[in-house]
Design an enzyme around this catalytic site. Structure first.
Site, PDB file in Angstrom:
ATOM      1  CG  HIS A  62      -1.908  -1.032   1.116  1.00 44.37           C
ATOM      2  ND1 HIS A  62      -1.016  -2.251   1.225  1.00 44.37           N
ATOM      3  CD2 HIS A  62      -3.474  -1.459   1.265  1.00 44.37           C
ATOM      4  CE1 HIS A  62      -2.596  -2.868   1.964  1.00 44.37           C
ATOM      5  NE2 HIS A  62      -3.426  -2.338   1.118  1.00 44.37           N
ATOM      6  CG  HIS A 102      -3.938  -0.019   4.977  1.00 46.50           C
ATOM      7  ND1 HIS A 102      -4.122  -0.327   5.532  1.00 46.50           N
ATOM      8  CD2 HIS A 102      -4.082   0.536   4.573  1.00 46.50           C
ATOM      9  CE1 HIS A 102      -4.322   1.364   5.622  1.00 46.50           C
ATOM     10  NE2 HIS A 102      -4.141   2.220   4.917  1.00 46.50           N
ATOM     11  CG  HIS A 293      -5.711   1.179  -0.427  1.00 46.33           C
ATOM     12  ND1 HIS A 293      -6.403   1.653   0.234  1.00 46.33           N
ATOM     13  CD2 HIS A 293      -6.189   0.213  -0.284  1.00 46.33           C
ATOM     14  CE1 HIS A 293      -6.038   1.032   1.428  1.00 46.33           C
ATOM     15  NE2 HIS A 293      -6.583  -0.030   1.197  1.00 46.33           N
ATOM     16  CD  GLU A 442     -19.055  -5.891  25.695  1.00 43.04           C
ATOM     17  OE1 GLU A 442     -19.052  -5.486  24.922  1.00 43.04           O
ATOM     18  OE2 GLU A 442     -20.335  -6.370  26.651  1.00 43.04           O
ATOM     19  CG  HIS A 492     -23.083 -14.921  33.700  1.00 41.64           C
ATOM     20  ND1 HIS A 492     -21.927 -14.776  34.461  1.00 41.64           N
ATOM     21  CD2 HIS A 492     -23.705 -14.868  34.546  1.00 41.64           C
ATOM     22  CE1 HIS A 492     -22.004 -13.809  35.870  1.00 41.64           C
ATOM     23  NE2 HIS A 492     -23.822 -13.456  35.272  1.00 41.64           N
ATOM     24  CG  HIS A 504     -27.501 -13.375  27.771  1.00 41.07           C
ATOM     25  ND1 HIS A 504     -27.972 -12.286  26.700  1.00 41.07           N
ATOM     26  CD2 HIS A 504     -27.084 -12.327  28.480  1.00 41.07           C
ATOM     27  CE1 HIS A 504     -28.401 -11.560  26.806  1.00 41.07           C
ATOM     28  NE2 HIS A 504     -27.572 -11.126  27.737  1.00 41.07           N
ATOM     29  NE  ARG A 551     -27.108 -15.576  37.333  1.00 47.27           N
ATOM     30  CZ  ARG A 551     -28.305 -16.455  37.688  1.00 47.27           C
ATOM     31  NH1 ARG A 551     -28.606 -17.350  36.907  1.00 47.27           N
ATOM     32  NH2 ARG A 551     -28.670 -15.438  38.654  1.00 47.27           N
TER      33      ARG A 551
HETATM   34  C1  LIG Z   1     -10.956  -4.839  10.229  1.00 45.88           C
HETATM   35  C2  LIG Z   1     -10.884  -4.598   8.720  1.00 45.88           C
HETATM   36  N1  LIG Z   1     -11.744  -4.752   7.749  1.00 45.88           N
HETATM   37  C3  LIG Z   1     -10.728  -4.161   6.264  1.00 45.88           C
HETATM   38  C4  LIG Z   1      -9.395  -4.273   6.275  1.00 45.88           C
HETATM   39  C5  LIG Z   1      -9.338  -4.256   4.702  1.00 45.88           C
HETATM   40  N2  LIG Z   1      -8.790  -3.069   4.040  1.00 45.88           N
HETATM   41  C6  LIG Z   1      -7.497  -2.835   4.157  1.00 45.88           C
HETATM   42  S1  LIG Z   1      -7.230  -1.157   4.246  1.00 45.88           S
HETATM   43  C7  LIG Z   1      -9.299  -0.870   3.955  1.00 45.88           C
HETATM   44  C8  LIG Z   1      -9.552   0.975   3.315  1.00 45.88           C
HETATM   45  C9  LIG Z   1      -8.508   2.001   4.241  1.00 45.88           C
HETATM   46  O1  LIG Z   1      -9.163   3.019   4.208  1.00 45.88           O
HETATM   47  P1  LIG Z   1      -8.254   4.251   4.341  1.00 45.88           P
HETATM   48  O2  LIG Z   1      -8.517   3.692   6.033  1.00 45.88           O
HETATM   49  O3  LIG Z   1      -9.406   5.496   3.546  1.00 45.88           O
HETATM   50  O4  LIG Z   1      -6.606   3.584   3.917  1.00 45.88           O
HETATM   51  P2  LIG Z   1      -6.107   4.456   2.778  1.00 45.88           P
HETATM   52  O5  LIG Z   1      -6.789   4.478   1.857  1.00 45.88           O
HETATM   53  O6  LIG Z   1      -6.095   5.605   3.331  1.00 45.88           O
HETATM   54  O7  LIG Z   1      -4.865   4.179   2.520  1.00 45.88           O
HETATM   55  C10 LIG Z   1      -9.095  -1.819   4.076  1.00 45.88           C
HETATM   56  C11 LIG Z   1     -10.970  -1.706   3.644  1.00 45.88           C
HETATM   57  C12 LIG Z   1      -8.828  -4.282   7.339  1.00 45.88           C
HETATM   58  N3  LIG Z   1      -6.907  -4.110   7.008  1.00 45.88           N
HETATM   59  N4  LIG Z   1      -9.757  -4.162   8.368  1.00 45.88           N
END
Ligand SMILES: Cc1ncc(C[n+]2csc(CCOP(=O)(O)OP(=O)(O)O)c2C)c(N)n1
Length: 693
Positions: A62, A102, A293, A442, A492, A504, A551
Site C-alpha cells: 500500500h 496497511h 491505495h 467489550e 456465565h 446469553h 454463574r
Molecule cells: C477490519 C478490517 N476490515 C477491512 C480491512 C481491509 N482494508 C485494508 S485498508 C482498507 C481501506 C482503508 O481505508 P483508509 O483507512 O482510508 O486507508 P487509505 O485508503 O487512506 O490508505 C480496508 C477496507 C482491514 N484491514 N481491516
C-alpha cells in the site's frame, strides 16, 4: 510550559522548530526542519520514495497512505516523538502506533531512516517476503519500534488508548521523573469507520487521556473509492462530542502540523488532529484516487512521481544529506534517554526496584503465596460456590500481592467478580486506582488491555460474559498473535447461567476460543482449580489466558489437600476408578461434578469409571503423549461431558467416544431444568455408558 496532572510544571518533549516553521499557514513545505541542510520536503520524500520502491519490488502493498502522510509523520518524528533507536525498549519512550497498518511502509521507512538497527535497507528491499522484519502489516516483535501488530483496522487505535492508560497508571505510581510520555497514533478513514473506534474514543475521552494524540489521515479515499460512498460523519464533531480536543490542518503544511501537535501536547483531553492529505501524494496520475491505495504504482508512474517530487535518486537510495538529517533525528533521543537513566537512578531504591521489576514483566517474588493461600482456603472450607465467586476470592488475595495487576469489567463488575476488595477505581484524570469501569465496550476493553500489556509495567485483566468474547474476538486473536499477557475473566459460561436464555448462553464459544492458536482457555471446576488456573494465567507471560467461569454454584470437587498445581498439566485423574477402569468420564468446569455423580451411579451398577478433569486443553496438549494416554485411560470407553458443542472433543475421545453436551442453542429457564432438558446429567451419562457397554 504545561502542568502535568500532578501539578508540577514541566516541559513537554518537543524540539523547537526553526523560525520559518512555527504556525504559519503560508509556510512552504520546503522550509528547513532541521539544523542540517536537508529540507523537510526531502525528508518526507525519502519516506515516499521508500514506500513506492518497496511496494514496487514486492509487487504488493500500500504505497498511497505513506505517501500522503509522509509530511505529518516527518514532523511528528523529527520534532515531537521521544524515542531512542538505540534503546527501543526504553520504558519512558513515546509510543507510536500505526493504526492504519496497511501503510506499514511508513513505519518501516521511519524506523530505517532514524536508525533502528533491526530495520536495515535490506529489510526494506525484502518487504513482505518470508522471514523479513517488514511483514505486510507491522508485526509486534519483528523489529524494535513496532509497538503493536496492526492491520485489522481500528485495533491500533484501541491499543493506543490502552497504552496511554497504562502510561497514566504508571505515572501515578512512579511519578513524572520516570514515567511521562505521549502515545501517538495514525489512523485512517477505515479505522474511524470501524465500530471499535467509537468504543475506544469514547473511553479515552471519558478518562481524559490527555497524553493521547491521534493524527487522522483524512484523505477522503478508501478501497472502494471516495469515502463519500460510505460515510459522511463529521469526525471532528464526533471526537469533540466524546471529550477530545480537535484540530484540522493541511496535512502537507509542516508548520500547521507542528502547531497542532504542540498544542495537543498541552491539553488535558485526548487530541485529534485531522490532517487533510492526498493519498499517493506525488504520483501524478494516481494521487487522490483509490488506485493509489493498495497496489504498486508501476514503473512508469514511479518515474514521473520521482520527477514531480524532485527526487532523482534511484530506488532504495537516500542521498547522504537526507540520510544524515534523519539519522540526526534518531540520534537526538540519546540525551533524553541518558537523562531518564539518571532520573531513574535518583528514584528511591525500593521504588526503583519496583519500577524495574514491573517494567520487566516480573511478578513480585512471593506472589504465588497469595494464590496458594486462596487454594488452601477452598481446601479447608470446601464451599459450594460459583467459580466466578471463587475467582473474586482469589483476586482478593492476588490484587494486594501484585501491585501491577489492573482489573476491570465491561459493565459487569458484580457479575464477573472482577473487583477485589479495596480496589479503588480509576477515574477521569485520576489514575491512582487499580480498577477500570470499561463500560459496555467489550471490544475496546480487550484491545486496550493488549495495549496496556504491550506498554509493559501493568498486567491487565478484564471481565465480561463468555458469550461476549464474540465481541472481543479480533482483539483476543491479536493478543495471542503478539503473545501478550492479557487475562480475560469470562463468566456465565454455559446454559448454567439459566434464565437469560440462548442469547446469553455460550454454546460454540469454548470451541472457537480453543481454536485460537496461543490462547490458553481455562475452565476450572471449583474454587481450588480456579485458584490454580489464576496462578497459571499470571505466570504465563508469553500469551493471553481466558478463564471460563460459572454463574451457578458448583460443588467442590478437589478435596484432597496438596500444594501441587494439578491444573498445570492441563488434565489429570481427579477420581480413579474403583476397580479396573472401564470408563473414563472426561469433563471440564461445572460438568466435572456431573461426571463425579455419574461415576457413583456407574459404580453402583458395577462399572468402574474414573473422572478426569481437563481445565486446560492447551496445557494438556503440551504434556507427553504417554501422560495424556494414561490420564484419558487407554482401552476404556471415553465420555466427554461439557455444556458446549462437541467440536474438538474427538481429540480426547477418539472415534468411539461418547459426547454429552450441546448440539443447538440453549433456552431460557432455571439452569437445573436446562441441564435436564438438554440431557447433561449424571443419569444421561450413566445411561449412555450402559447402552454402549
Ligand atoms: C477490519 C478490517 N476490515 C477491512 C480491512 C481491509 N482494508 C485494508 S485498508 C482498507 C481501506 C482503508 O481505508 P483508509 O483507512 O482510508 O486507508 P487509505 O485508503 O487512506 O490508505 C480496508 C477496507 C482491514 N484491514 N481491516
Amino acid at each position: 510550559m504545561f502542568a502535568s496532572h500532578s501539578g508540577r510544571a514541566m516541559p513537554p518533549h518537543r524540539v523547537t522548530p526553526p523560525a520559518e516553521m512555527t504556525g504559519s499557514r503560508m509556510m512552504d513545505d520546503t522550509a528547513a526542519l532541521h539544523p542540517s541542510h536537508a529540507r523537510h520536503s526531502d525528508m518526507a520524500n525519502a519516506i515516499r520514495a521508500l514506500a513506492m520502491d518497496a511496494v514496487e519490488k514486492a509487487k504488493s502493498g500500500h504505497p498511497g497512505m505513506p505517501m500522503g502522510m509522509a509530511d505529518a509523520a516527518t514532523v511528528l518524528f523529527s520534532s515531537f516523538l521521544k524515542f531512542d533507536p538505540a534503546h527501543p525498549d526504553w520504558p519512558d519512550r513515546d509510543r507510536f502506533v500505526l493504526s492504519a497498518g496497511h501503510g506499514s511502509m511508513l513505519l518501516y521507512a521511519l524506523l530505517h531512516l532514524t536508525g533502528y538497527a533491526d530495520m536495515t535497507m535490506e529489510e526494506l528491499k525484502n518487504f513482505r517476503q518470508l522471514g523479513s522484519r517488514t511483514a505486510g502489516h507491522p508485526e509486534y516483535g519483528l523489529a524494535g519500534g513496532i509497538e503493536t501488530t496492526t492491520g485489522p483496522l481500528g485495533q491500533g487505535l484501541a491499543n493506543a488508548v490502552g497504552m496511554a492508560l497504562a502510561e497514566r497508571i504508571l505515572n501515578a505510581r512512579f511519578g513524572d521523573e520516570v514515567v511521562d510520555h505521549y502515545t501517538y497514533a495514525i489512523t485512517g478513514d477505515g479505522c474511524l469507520m470501524e465500530g471499535i473506534s467509537h468504543e475506544a474514543i469514547s473511553l479515552a475521552g471519558h478518562l481524559q487521556l490527555g497524553k493521547l494524540i491521534v493524527l487522522w489521515d483524512d484523505n477522503h479515499v478508501s478501497i472502494d473509492g471516495p469515502t463519500a460512498l460510505a460515510v459522511s460523519d463529521d469526525q471532528l464533531a464526533r471526537f469533540r462530542a466524546a471529550g477530545w480536543d480537535v484540530e484540522r490542518v493541511d496535512g502537507r503544511q509542516s508548520g500547521e502540523i507542528y502547531g497542532a501537535l504542540a498544542r495537543a501536547q498541552t491539553t488535558k483531553t485526548p487530541s485529534f488532529i485531522a490532517c487533510r492529505t492526498t493519498i499517493g501524494f506525488g504520483a501524478p496520475h494516481k494521487a487522490g484516487s483509490a488506485t493509489a491505495h493498495g497496489a504498486p504504482l508501476g514503473g512508469a508512474e514511479i518515474e514521473v512521481a520521482r520527477q514531480a517530487l524532485g527526487w532523482p535518486w534511484p530506488p532504495f537510495e537516500i542521498p547522504a544529506e537526507v540520510a544524515a538529517a534523519w539519522r540526526a533525528v534518531g540520534a537526538r533521543g540519546a540525551e533524553p534517554y541518558r537523562r531518564w537513566r539518571q532520573a531513574l537512578g535518583r528514584l528511591e531504591p525500593k521504588l526503583r526496584a519496583e519500577f524495574e521489576r514491573a517494567s520487566a514483566g516480573r511478578l513480585p517474588a512471593r506472589w504465588q503465596e497469595a494464590a496458594l493461600a486462596a487454594k488452601r482456603h477452598f481446601l479447608e472450607s470446601k464451599p459450594k460456590l460459583a467459580t466466578r465467586q471463587a475467582s473474586k476470592l482469589v483476586l482478593d488475595r492476588l490484587v494486594p500481592a501484585i501491585p501491577e495487576l489492573i482489573g476491570g469489567s465491561a459493565d459487569l463488575t458484580g457479575s464477573n467478580g472482577t473487583q477485589a476488595d479495596d480496589m479503588p477505581v480509576i477515574k477521569p484524570g485520576d489514575f491512582s486506582g487499580r480498577y477500570i469501569h470499561y463500560g459496555v465496550r467489550e471490544h475496546a476493553m480487550a484491545a486496550a488491555m493488549s495495549g496496556m500489556a504491550l506498554h509493559r509495567g501493568v498486567v491487565p485483566y478484564g471481565g465480561s460474559f463468555l458469550i461476549f468474547t464474540d465481541y472481543c474476538r479480533p482483539a483476543i486473536r491479536l493478543a495471542a498473535m503478539m503473545r501478550q499477557r492479557v487475562i480475560y475473566v469470562m463468566t456465565h459460561d454455559s446454559i448454567g447461567l439459566g434464565e437469560d436464555g440462548p442469547t446469553h448462553q455460550p454454546v460454540e464459544q469454548l470451541a472457537s476460543l480453543r481454536a485460537i492458536p496461543g490462547l490458553r482457555v481455562f475452565r476450572p471446576a471449583d474454587g481450588v482449580e480456579t485458584a490454580e488456573c489464576w496462578a497459571l494465567a499470571l505466570a504465563h507471560d508469553k500469551g493471553p489466558s481466558l478463564l471460563s467461569l460459572t454463574r451457578q454454584a458448583v460443588s467442590q470437587v478437589r478435596l484432597a489437600a496438596g500444594e501441587e498445581n494439578l491444573s498445570a498439566r492441563g488434565g489429570y485423574v481427579l477420581a480413579p476408578a474403583e476397580g479396573k477402569r472401564k470408563v473414563s468420564l472426561i469433563a471440564t468446569g461445572s460438568e466435572v461434578e456431573v461426571a463425579l455423580a455419574a461415576r457413583t451411579q456407574l459404580a453402583a451398577a458395577g462399572i468402574p469409571a474414573a473422572v478426569v478433569s481437563l481445565p486446560s486443553w492447551e496445557l494438556f496438549a503440551e504434556e507427553s503423549a504417554a501422560y495424556r494416554e494414561e490420564v484419558l485411560g487407554p482401552g476404556t470407553l471415553r465420555v466427554g461431558i461439557e455444556a458446549g458443542i462437541a467440536w474438538g472433543w474427538e481429540r480426547h475421545l477418539g472415534p468411539d467416544g461418547i459426547f454429552i453436551g450441546m448440539t443447538r442453542f440453549g433456552a431460557s429457564a432455571p439452569y437445573a431444568a436446562l441441564y435436564k432438558h438438554f440431557g447433561i446429567t449424571a443419569e444421561a451419562v450413566a445411561a449412555a455408558v450402559k447402552a454402549r457397554l
